[in-house]
Design a protein around this motif. Structure first.
Motif, PDB file in Angstrom:
ATOM      1  N   ILE A 221      41.249  48.771  45.956  1.00  0.00           N
ATOM      2  CA  ILE A 221      40.867  47.377  46.133  1.00  0.00           C
ATOM      3  C   ILE A 221      39.238  47.542  46.070  1.00  0.00           C
ATOM      4  CG2 ILE A 221      40.734  45.335  47.308  1.00  0.00           C
ATOM      5  CD1 ILE A 221      43.633  45.791  47.940  1.00  0.00           C
ATOM      6  N   GLU A 222      38.759  48.252  47.129  1.00  0.00           N
ATOM      7  CA  GLU A 222      37.321  48.364  47.764  1.00  0.00           C
ATOM      8  C   GLU A 222      36.469  49.048  46.815  1.00  0.00           C
ATOM      9  OE1 GLU A 222      36.171  46.001  49.357  1.00  0.00           O
ATOM     10  OE2 GLU A 222      38.089  45.230  50.284  1.00  0.00           O
ATOM     11  N   HIS A 223      37.040  50.503  46.351  1.00  0.00           N
ATOM     12  CA  HIS A 223      36.257  51.570  45.744  1.00  0.00           C
ATOM     13  C   HIS A 223      35.779  51.217  44.431  1.00  0.00           C
ATOM     14  CE1 HIS A 223      35.050  55.819  45.646  1.00  0.00           C
ATOM     15  NE2 HIS A 223      35.462  55.755  44.252  1.00  0.00           N
ATOM     16  N   LYS A 224      34.638  51.277  44.028  1.00  0.00           N
ATOM     17  CA  LYS A 224      34.045  51.393  42.794  1.00  0.00           C
ATOM     18  C   LYS A 224      33.944  52.665  42.389  1.00  0.00           C
ATOM     19  CE  LYS A 224      31.208  47.294  44.572  1.00  0.00           C
ATOM     20  NZ  LYS A 224      29.871  46.858  44.703  1.00  0.00           N
ATOM     21  N   GLY A 225      34.209  52.511  41.005  1.00  0.00           N
ATOM     22  CA  GLY A 225      33.850  53.760  40.107  1.00  0.00           C
ATOM     23  C   GLY A 225      35.130  54.443  40.080  1.00  0.00           C
ATOM     24  N   PRO A 226      35.033  55.943  39.792  1.00  0.00           N
ATOM     25  CA  PRO A 226      36.288  56.786  39.640  1.00  0.00           C
ATOM     26  C   PRO A 226      36.716  57.071  41.071  1.00  0.00           C
ATOM     27  CG  PRO A 226      34.326  57.614  38.099  1.00  0.00           C
ATOM     28  CD  PRO A 226      33.834  56.476  38.932  1.00  0.00           C
ATOM     29  N   ASN A 237      52.468  55.097  41.698  1.00  0.00           N
ATOM     30  CA  ASN A 237      52.157  53.920  40.850  1.00  0.00           C
ATOM     31  C   ASN A 237      51.650  52.709  41.678  1.00  0.00           C
ATOM     32  OD1 ASN A 237      54.307  53.742  42.409  1.00  0.00           O
ATOM     33  ND2 ASN A 237      55.878  52.634  40.848  1.00  0.00           N
ATOM     34  N   ARG A 238      51.061  52.996  42.484  1.00  0.00           N
ATOM     35  CA  ARG A 238      50.202  51.894  43.389  1.00  0.00           C
ATOM     36  C   ARG A 238      49.042  51.255  42.817  1.00  0.00           C
ATOM     37  NH1 ARG A 238      52.089  56.031  46.000  1.00  0.00           N
ATOM     38  NH2 ARG A 238      53.763  56.088  47.786  1.00  0.00           N
ATOM     39  N   ILE A 239      48.878  50.185  42.131  1.00  0.00           N
ATOM     40  CA  ILE A 239      47.766  49.787  41.394  1.00  0.00           C
ATOM     41  C   ILE A 239      46.983  48.924  42.422  1.00  0.00           C
ATOM     42  CG2 ILE A 239      48.999  50.306  39.264  1.00  0.00           C
ATOM     43  CD1 ILE A 239      49.208  47.105  39.158  1.00  0.00           C
ATOM     44  N   TYR A 240      47.536  48.187  43.441  1.00  0.00           N
ATOM     45  CA  TYR A 240      46.739  47.273  44.156  1.00  0.00           C
ATOM     46  C   TYR A 240      47.265  47.248  45.565  1.00  0.00           C
ATOM     47  CZ  TYR A 240      44.023  43.139  45.788  1.00  0.00           C
ATOM     48  OH  TYR A 240      43.329  42.288  46.489  1.00  0.00           O
ATOM     49  N   GLY A 241      46.610  47.951  46.408  1.00  0.00           N
ATOM     50  CA  GLY A 241      47.071  47.972  47.813  1.00  0.00           C
ATOM     51  C   GLY A 241      48.206  49.205  48.096  1.00  0.00           C
ATOM     52  N   CYS A 242      48.714  49.415  49.301  1.00  0.00           N
ATOM     53  CA  CYS A 242      49.776  50.082  49.744  1.00  0.00           C
ATOM     54  C   CYS A 242      50.444  49.668  50.902  1.00  0.00           C
ATOM     55  CB  CYS A 242      49.159  51.563  49.994  1.00  0.00           C
ATOM     56  SG  CYS A 242      50.454  52.727  50.357  1.00  0.00           S
ATOM     57  N   ASP A 243      51.480  49.234  50.835  1.00  0.00           N
ATOM     58  CA  ASP A 243      52.583  48.977  52.069  1.00  0.00           C
ATOM     59  C   ASP A 243      53.362  50.145  52.618  1.00  0.00           C
ATOM     60  OD1 ASP A 243      51.678  46.248  51.800  1.00  0.00           O
ATOM     61  OD2 ASP A 243      53.089  46.021  50.062  1.00  0.00           O
ATOM     62  N   ASP A 244      53.029  51.322  52.321  1.00  0.00           N
ATOM     63  CA  ASP A 244      54.004  52.244  53.121  1.00  0.00           C
ATOM     64  C   ASP A 244      54.175  52.299  54.303  1.00  0.00           C
ATOM     65  OD1 ASP A 244      53.668  52.793  50.218  1.00  0.00           O
ATOM     66  OD2 ASP A 244      54.021  55.027  50.438  1.00  0.00           O
ATOM     67  N   ALA A 287      43.460  34.806  33.530  1.00  0.00           N
ATOM     68  CA  ALA A 287      44.439  34.123  33.250  1.00  0.00           C
ATOM     69  C   ALA A 287      45.507  34.526  34.074  1.00  0.00           C
ATOM     70  CB  ALA A 287      44.785  33.882  31.798  1.00  0.00           C
ATOM     71  N   LYS A 288      45.995  35.694  34.197  1.00  0.00           N
ATOM     72  CA  LYS A 288      47.331  36.034  34.745  1.00  0.00           C
ATOM     73  C   LYS A 288      47.161  36.279  36.301  1.00  0.00           C
ATOM     74  CE  LYS A 288      50.555  40.035  34.858  1.00  0.00           C
ATOM     75  NZ  LYS A 288      51.549  39.180  34.233  1.00  0.00           N
ATOM     76  N   PHE A 289      45.935  36.331  36.784  1.00  0.00           N
ATOM     77  CA  PHE A 289      45.764  36.522  38.017  1.00  0.00           C
ATOM     78  C   PHE A 289      45.163  35.351  38.656  1.00  0.00           C
ATOM     79  CE2 PHE A 289      46.642  40.878  36.802  1.00  0.00           C
ATOM     80  CZ  PHE A 289      47.653  41.178  37.732  1.00  0.00           C
ATOM     81  N   ALA A 290      44.845  34.210  38.240  1.00  0.00           N
ATOM     82  CA  ALA A 290      44.275  32.809  38.440  1.00  0.00           C
ATOM     83  C   ALA A 290      45.116  32.714  39.811  1.00  0.00           C
ATOM     84  CB  ALA A 290      44.460  32.118  37.490  1.00  0.00           C
ATOM     85  N   ILE A 294      44.394  39.343  43.507  1.00  0.00           N
ATOM     86  CA  ILE A 294      44.006  40.537  42.979  1.00  0.00           C
ATOM     87  C   ILE A 294      42.418  40.120  41.821  1.00  0.00           C
ATOM     88  CG2 ILE A 294      45.043  41.931  40.808  1.00  0.00           C
ATOM     89  CD1 ILE A 294      47.698  41.589  42.107  1.00  0.00           C
ATOM     90  N   LYS A 295      42.554  38.929  41.533  1.00  0.00           N
ATOM     91  CA  LYS A 295      41.543  38.464  40.690  1.00  0.00           C
ATOM     92  C   LYS A 295      40.021  38.964  41.255  1.00  0.00           C
ATOM     93  CE  LYS A 295      39.345  34.504  38.455  1.00  0.00           C
ATOM     94  NZ  LYS A 295      39.433  32.984  38.269  1.00  0.00           N
ATOM     95  N   ARG A 296      40.001  39.210  42.297  1.00  0.00           N
ATOM     96  CA  ARG A 296      38.757  39.610  42.918  1.00  0.00           C
ATOM     97  C   ARG A 296      38.006  41.023  42.670  1.00  0.00           C
ATOM     98  NH1 ARG A 296      37.431  42.244  47.628  1.00  0.00           N
ATOM     99  NH2 ARG A 296      39.005  42.976  49.019  1.00  0.00           N
ATOM    100  N   ILE A 297      39.246  41.765  42.418  1.00  0.00           N
ATOM    101  CA  ILE A 297      38.657  43.099  41.881  1.00  0.00           C
ATOM    102  C   ILE A 297      38.314  43.269  40.533  1.00  0.00           C
ATOM    103  CG2 ILE A 297      40.244  44.053  43.530  1.00  0.00           C
ATOM    104  CD1 ILE A 297      41.788  45.298  41.490  1.00  0.00           C
ATOM    105  N   GLY A 298      38.694  42.358  39.782  1.00  0.00           N
ATOM    106  CA  GLY A 298      38.090  42.501  38.506  1.00  0.00           C
ATOM    107  C   GLY A 298      38.895  43.116  37.479  1.00  0.00           C
ATOM    108  N   ARG A 299      38.741  42.886  36.055  1.00  0.00           N
ATOM    109  CA  ARG A 299      39.746  43.636  35.229  1.00  0.00           C
ATOM    110  C   ARG A 299      39.482  45.120  35.119  1.00  0.00           C
ATOM    111  NH1 ARG A 299      38.442  46.984  30.617  1.00  0.00           N
ATOM    112  NH2 ARG A 299      40.153  47.321  29.405  1.00  0.00           N
TER     113      ARG A 299
END
Length: 349
Positions: A221-226, A237-244, A287-290, A294-299
């Protein structure tokens, strides 16, 4: 009306409005906040979150944020999932999205509810002033919530309560009204280390301490770049956040069910196919994340995360999806696609 009566009526109204628990503390109830925050930043644990260092004076001293405030009302709103959030981790071709982000943006929902409660206080006490905060202002909500008796910061640094579990959002109402404070909650983790043991990236250097630079929630979410290559495989397969660490907490047996249906997971976000998400362009992503957090991190950052997950899936059929991303205009996406392709080939060979 006496302050005790004002508080009792306000708590009753807050419960009717949808909050599960309410507590009050003084703005200066946690004098150790400043030192704890400084130690966190000095250690570099905040990573790229420069805003934590930039506003340390306010974040470390709630009284400095609004000197006129006499009380801080802390409120908890549950978003407890109706499914096991760890189950999706067993399906590598599917995306694991943090429970709180599987539907509407909680910032908007909680803030509107806070304003309703705040207006009630203004109606009760002529001349009262309020300011409401939901996670976007320099406010240390968790220590204040513990001081207000809502729960305690567990070993995973999140707030949990004996009568709440740990699936809840926090909101704060600062007010000029003097209200009776509640008794601070004590720590009840005991010898349990379930949240520390399950962390995929070893993000906890010690109990009650988090190195955000290794936390998957921060990385996605917060980290920019690689992302550091040594951490990519651990992201699974965690693509947005982590709940573990939240999901394994034993106190969740007392979790309060979410009352707002807008926190219920959208069918298309419970466990969406990774290959479908990888093909999103900027227009499709928006459109999907309106209306979604999630929308705030950008495509670009989102697709970067999806590429890492595809690489970890080991699914050779996704190579056709990844190949076009090698020429993506965003360097981090192109780098993630290259890494994913190499990882899949290594696993397949």
């Amino acid at each position: 009306m006496r302050s005790e009566g004002v508080k009792a009526e306000l708590i009753s109204f807050a419960h009717e409005a949808g909050f599960a628990k309410v507590g009050v503390c003084r703005p200066d109830a946690v004098p150790e906040i400043a030192a704890r925050l400084a130690a966190f930043v000095d250690a570099g644990f905040h990573g790229q979150m420069g805003w934590m260092a930039e506003r340390m004076a306010w974040r470390g001293d709630p009284a400095a944020l609004w000197p006129e405030a006499r009380s801080v009302i802390m409120l908890a709103e549950p978003y407890t999932p109706d499914h096991d959030p760890l189950e999706v981790l067993e399906h590598g071709d599917r995306a694991a999205i943090s429970v709180y982000a599987q539907n509407r943006d909680y910032h908007d929902i909680v803030k509107k509810r806070l304003k309703r409660v705040g207006r009630r206080l203004i109606d009760q006490v002529p001349g009262a002033e309020i300011k409401v905060f939901v996670d976007t202002a320099p406010v240390m909500e968790k220590p204040l919530a513990q001081a207000a008796g809502l729960g305690w910061q567990g070993k995973h640094t999140n707030l949990l309560g004996r009568d709440l579990g740990n699936w809840f959002f926090l909101g704060a109402i600062f007010t000029t009204v003097e209200l009776p404070p509640d008794t601070p909650e004590e720590e009840h983790c005991g010898t349990c280390t379930a949240c520390l043991d399950i962390c995929p990236t070893d993000a906890f250097p010690a109990p009650y301490r988090l190195d955000a630079r290794r936390c998957i929630s921060y990385l996605t979410i917060e980290h920019k770049g690689p992302v550091d290559e040594c951490l990519r495989a651990r992201m699974g397969n965690r693509i947005y956040g982590c709940d573990d660490c939240l999901a394994v907490c034993p106190w969740n047996k007392f979790a309060v069910q979410a009352r707002d249906l807008r926190y219920s997971a959208r069918d298309d976000l419970r466990a969406p196919p990774l290959v479908e998400l990888a093909t999103l362009d900027d227009t499709g992503f928006r459109a999907k994340f309106a209306g979604s957090p999630i929308k705030r991190i950008g495509r670009d950052r989102f697709v970067r995360n999806v590429c890492y997950a595809l690489g970890n899936s080991g699914d050779a059929s996704s190579l056709a999806t990844l190949s076009p991303l090698l020429d993506d205009p965003d360097a981090a996406v192109a780098d993630a696609a290259r890494w994913a392709i190499l990882r899949i080939k290594e696993v397949s060979s």
